[in-house]
Design an enzyme around this catalytic site. Structure first.
Site, PDB file in Angstrom:
ATOM      1  N   HIS A 243       4.107   1.488   1.261  1.00 57.08           N
ATOM      2  CA  HIS A 243       2.867   2.285   1.208  1.00 57.08           C
ATOM      3  C   HIS A 243       1.613   1.394   1.246  1.00 57.08           C
ATOM      4  CE1 HIS A 243       5.287   5.733  -0.148  1.00 57.08           C
ATOM      5  NE2 HIS A 243       5.784   4.978  -1.111  1.00 57.08           N
TER       6      HIS A 243
HETATM    7  C1  BDR Z   1       1.912   5.082  -4.236  1.00 50.87           C
HETATM    8  O1  BDR Z   1       2.343   5.267  -5.577  1.00 50.87           O
HETATM    9  C2  BDR Z   1       2.883   4.076  -6.088  1.00 50.87           C
HETATM   10  O2  BDR Z   1       4.125   4.322  -6.622  1.00 50.87           O
HETATM   11  C3  BDR Z   1       2.903   3.074  -4.967  1.00 50.87           C
HETATM   12  O3  BDR Z   1       2.557   1.789  -5.448  1.00 50.87           O
HETATM   13  C4  BDR Z   1       1.876   3.596  -3.989  1.00 50.87           C
HETATM   14  O4  BDR Z   1       0.597   3.100  -4.284  1.00 50.87           O
HETATM   15  C5  BDR Z   1       2.822   5.866  -3.312  1.00 50.87           C
HETATM   16  O5  BDR Z   1       2.796   7.226  -3.637  1.00 50.87           O
END
Ligand code: BDR
Ligand code: CA
Length: 313
Positions: A243
């Site tokens: 992500h």
């Molecule tokens: C986001 O939430 C966190 O768990 C990850 O680091 C990312 O920023 C994804 O939904």
């Protein structure tokens, strides 16, 4: 061209870690002024520690790290140990950091830096809940017009939600903060789940990290090994979605990404859809566009960039 000055606001998190490593490995394009930690994936004491663990892994011990808000604006903190493990960085066995945390609060640092640097020269890169950024905007509304751009990971439209059926984690944790940021008038680029779920660490891609043979390459492979078990179980996907590295990759090579300049509003009221990013992808309202909402990426190009940059550390 001079490197772009950025402040990475983060809640590491294995994917935050990879995003930070990518930025630290790219000094021609990105000048990382500081990391500001926020509570999110794990509580603040751990995110502030993990941010320094990553700097030390990259041998960048001079990057200042500040701790910020330990809970959302007006809500209890929701964390994600079920995804990231107890430490937030489960996977590799990395040493405790020796570099100090700076004394100043992250929110004060963000305000002071935006006021002291030339207007329009600082880009904010939030990789977690938007609490620090929104608190800075609330306390010092004058800084909004001084921000060059915000490039953030958060939200979803076609993929809808990962923490509830309707909401993505970063926005869900602090929807009031997200609402402040999306209404700020700042130029915003959003990396929602719609694009980050296409940045999948398949086995050959993870093998390429490991094959670098460096402490960083091996640690990244171990982080994604850990992180992927969750998404494989949940989505039946081929590997972990990276992500947050979409944010730093965009700043290095925006041509890897495509999206639309549209209106995005944050749901803060409904118990059913709290934290939903109501994105007018099809432009069915006349609400004014306030964000560039990314929908797709060149995944092979993204992983080629990432692997080449990690090899430099
Ligand atoms: C986001 O939430 C966190 O768990 C990850 O680091 C990312 O920023 C994804 O939904
Ligand atoms: Ca994150």
């Amino acid at each position: 061209m001079a490197a772009r000055k950025i402040i990475i606001d983060t809640d590491p998190g294995q994917d935050d870690a990879v995003a930070i490593l990518l930025a630290l490995a790219s000094p021609e394009e990105l000048d990382v002024l500081a990391l500001t930690a926020v509570a999110g994936n794990v509580p603040l004491d751990l995110t502030a520690k993990n941010a320094r663990v990553i700097c030390e892994l990259a041998n960048k011990v001079d990057v200042p790290v500040y701790a910020g808000c330990d809970r959302p604006i007006g809500r209890d903190l929701v964390t994600a140990e079920h995804v990231h493990g107890k430490t937030g960085l489960d996977g590799p066995d990395l040493p405790d950091p020796t570099m100090p945390l700076r004394d100043e609060h992250a929110v004060d640092y963000i305000i002071d830096t935006l006021r002291s640097e030339a207007s329009g020269t600082i880009t904010l890169c939030p990789l977690g809940p938007l609490t620090n950024i929104a608190t800075a905007l609330q306390r010092a509304p004058d800084i909004a017009e001084r921000v060059q751009q915000i490039v953030l990971m958060g939200g979803a439209y076609f993929e809808v939600g990962n923490i509830t059926p309707a909401a993505e984690f970063n926005i869900y944790v602090d929807p009031e903060a997200a609402d402040i940021v999306f209404k700020s008038g700042i130029d915003i680029v959003v990396m929602p789940l719609d694009v980050t779920h296409k940045a999948l660490v398949t086995k050959p891609r993870n093998d390429a990290f490991r094959a670098l043979g460096t402490p960083t390459g091996i640690a990244v492979a171990q982080m994604t090994d850990f992180f992927e078990r969750f998404d494989k179980e949940k989505y039946g996907s081929e590997g972990a979605p990276l992500h947050d590295p979409c944010v730093t990759a965009y700043l290095i090579d925006p041509d890897l990404f495509t999206g639309r300049h549209i209106n995005v509003e944050i749901e803060t009221q409904s118990p059913l859809t709290r934290g939903m990013t109501v994105a007018d992808w099809w432009r069915v309202t006349d609400r004014p566009p306030n964000a560039t909402f990314i929908g797709d990426l060149d995944a092979d190009g993204f992983f080629a960039l990432l692997t080449e940059r990690l090899a430099r550390l």
